[in-house]
Design an enzyme around this catalytic site. Structure first.
Site, mmCIF file in Angstrom:
data_model
loop_
_atom_site.group_PDB
_atom_site.id
_atom_site.type_symbol
_atom_site.label_atom_id
_atom_site.label_comp_id
_atom_site.label_asym_id
_atom_site.label_seq_id
_atom_site.Cartn_x
_atom_site.Cartn_y
_atom_site.Cartn_z
ATOM 1 N N SER A 1 0.845 -1.189 0.000
ATOM 2 C CA SER A 1 0.000 0.000 0.000
ATOM 3 C C SER A 1 0.881 1.240 0.000
ATOM 4 O O SER A 1 2.069 1.188 -0.329
ATOM 5 C CB SER A 1 -0.952 -0.009 1.207
ATOM 6 O OG SER A 1 -1.912 1.014 1.099
ATOM 7 N N ASN A 2 0.312 2.387 0.357
ATOM 8 C CA ASN A 2 1.057 3.636 0.428
ATOM 9 C C ASN A 2 0.515 4.476 1.580
ATOM 10 O O ASN A 2 -0.388 4.043 2.299
ATOM 11 C CB ASN A 2 0.994 4.393 -0.903
ATOM 12 C CG ASN A 2 -0.432 4.650 -1.342
ATOM 13 O OD1 ASN A 2 -1.192 5.342 -0.670
ATOM 14 N ND2 ASN A 2 -0.818 4.076 -2.483
ATOM 15 N N TYR A 3 1.038 5.687 1.741
ATOM 16 C CA TYR A 3 0.714 6.511 2.899
ATOM 17 C C TYR A 3 -0.474 7.453 2.693
ATOM 18 O O TYR A 3 -0.727 8.320 3.528
ATOM 19 C CB TYR A 3 1.926 7.350 3.297
ATOM 20 C CG TYR A 3 3.079 6.534 3.829
ATOM 21 C CD1 TYR A 3 2.999 5.915 5.077
ATOM 22 C CD2 TYR A 3 4.250 6.383 3.093
ATOM 23 C CE1 TYR A 3 4.050 5.171 5.569
ATOM 24 C CE2 TYR A 3 5.311 5.638 3.579
ATOM 25 C CZ TYR A 3 5.216 5.031 4.819
ATOM 26 O OH TYR A 3 6.258 4.291 5.296
ATOM 27 N N ALA B 1 -4.625 7.381 -4.476
ATOM 28 C CA ALA B 1 -3.269 6.897 -4.750
ATOM 29 C C ALA B 1 -3.369 5.396 -5.025
ATOM 30 O O ALA B 1 -3.181 4.567 -4.131
ATOM 31 C CB ALA B 1 -2.352 7.176 -3.569
#
Length: 410
Positions: A217-219, A284
């Site tokens: 995943s991402n932030y 995102a």
């Protein structure tokens, strides 16, 4: 939505009045101006001093101010009614409901009610014993108020002051504040070209499973996409928010669809491609996903682990391929270097009408922060550099640019 709004909270004599100081604080925290009108019976349950303290305003109890005061305003019930953007009665007792339905005017509350402008919303929160609420007389009076344009919020079921458990309990302050904000949204007329338009917004990260307990995943916090959804709803748009896994409250009047993976987000978005007027890709979305997620938990059995990644579908590119001339596609480009060059390239490749360049610095712009510094790039590649703004303010500036792209007859 609450910021700068003028709200009258009218309190009747019921035990639920004890919740109102908390409600006033919530509304003030949201930036609203709050004035409290208190009936004589309500003053037995909650003090004028408490309400004046939390509202930072004079509390209005008597229809007739003391004569001995200088500069006495004998028409303050009229000025209050004209001042208000919304009139809220909480708790609304059977007695006050009957007076309002009959058009009686013998105290400050009923006088303010009668001086409201016709287009101002009225919210009533009846709170009383369940048998009283369901009685034919109370229901008849509520029906009359409903026909006159008031919105009636039926009481909840729960523990009552009588010790019984059943219908009659007033909602909690947080729920009341949310309903006030929702009603203000409905009544807000900004004459936006987004009024009535179908707007689809993606927000937040996606998660791509490695196994049943791990993921890529991402932030992304989703705050930017949620701010855009709220701002679009405030402009009267019909907003569908496709949200990845985030811990954010759904904005009022926004339809939310929760998804997890990029494939799930794509499948949900594809169903809306043909019918939406504006598509904003603020999520995102992971570019790649593990080719073969492991079932169960992948055990550690070596110093290294290799994953084969497969490319995910590009949601915004797929929309742009099939969009009609009247539809608008808006994207985001998060860049660390060569931002303008890369953003223009992305806009051209994906045939976007507008792209928002978001230069990532990890402090004031990008993921998990409250601010953003956007550069808006249109179809002629003209760049408009915005200053550092809160994400809600940045969302409004973005939608101002979108409004200019909407044809009057589209």
């Amino acid at each position: 939505m609450l910021r700068g709004k003028n709200i009258i909270i009218a309190i009747c004599g019921g035990i639920a009045a004890y919740k109102i100081p908390v409600l006033v604080r919530l509304l003030k925290k949201g930036g609203a101006n709050v004035k409290v009108v208190l009936t004589a019976s309500a003053a037995r349950f909650v003090s004028e001093l408490t309400l004046a303290t939390v509202s930072q305003e004079q509390v209005y109890c008597s229809l007739f101010p003391p004569v001995e005061r200088e500069n006495v305003d004998y028409t303050r019930h009229i000025s209050l009614g004209e001042w208000a953007d919304i009139f809220v009665v909480a708790p609304a007792t059977a007695n006050t409901i009957a007076k309002l339905a009959a058009g009686l005017c013998d105290d400050m509350l009923s006088a303010c009610f009668l001086t409201l402008r016709p287009n101002k919303p009225v919210l009533l929160f009846p709170a009383m014993d369940g048998e009283m609420f369901t009685s034919s007389s109370v229901q008849r009076n509520l029906a009359m108020l409903l026909a006159d344009g008031a919105r009636i919020i039926n009481p909840d079921s729960g523990e009552l002051a009588s010790g019984q458990c059943g219908l009659g309990r007033m909602p909690e302050p947080e729920a009341i504040a949310a309903l006030i904000e929702e009603e203000l949204l409905k009544s807000c007329n900004k004459h936006s070209s987004l009024q009535g338009k179908s707007v689809v917004i993606t927000a937040g990260p996606t998660r791509e499973k490695i196994d049943d307990v791990r993921f890529i995943s991402n932030y992304s916090s989703g705050k930017m996409g949620f701010a855009i959804a709220r701002a679009a709803a405030e402009r009267g748009a019909k907003v569908t928010l496709l949200a990845g896994p985030v811990s954010l409250i759904t904005p009022p009047l926004v339809e939310r669809v929760d998804v997890e993976s990029a494939k799930e987000m794509y499948d949900a978005a594809r169903q809306l491609f043909e019918t939406c007027d504006v598509f904003v890709s603020a999520a995102a979305v992971a570019d790649y996903r593990p080719d073969s997620p492991f079932q169960g938990k992948l055990k550690k059995n070596g110093e290294e682990l290799s994953l084969t990644l497969r490319k995910n579908p590009d949601i915004l590119a797929e929309f742009s391929k099939q969009k009609s001339p009247s539809q608008i596609a808006v994207g985001f480009a998060l860049e660390c270097e060569d931002g303008l060059k890369n953003a223009i390239k992305k806009r051209i490749e994906k045939k976007l009408d507008l792209i928002a360049l978001n230069f990532y610095d990890g402090k004031s712009s990008g993921f998990e922060v409250e601010t953003n510094m956007l550069t808006l790039i249109g179809s002629d590649d003209t760049a408009t550099v915005l200053p550092l703004l809160s994400k809600p303010d940045a969302a409004n500036r973005l939608l101002e640019a979108v409004e200019k792209l909407i044809q009057p007859d589209s």
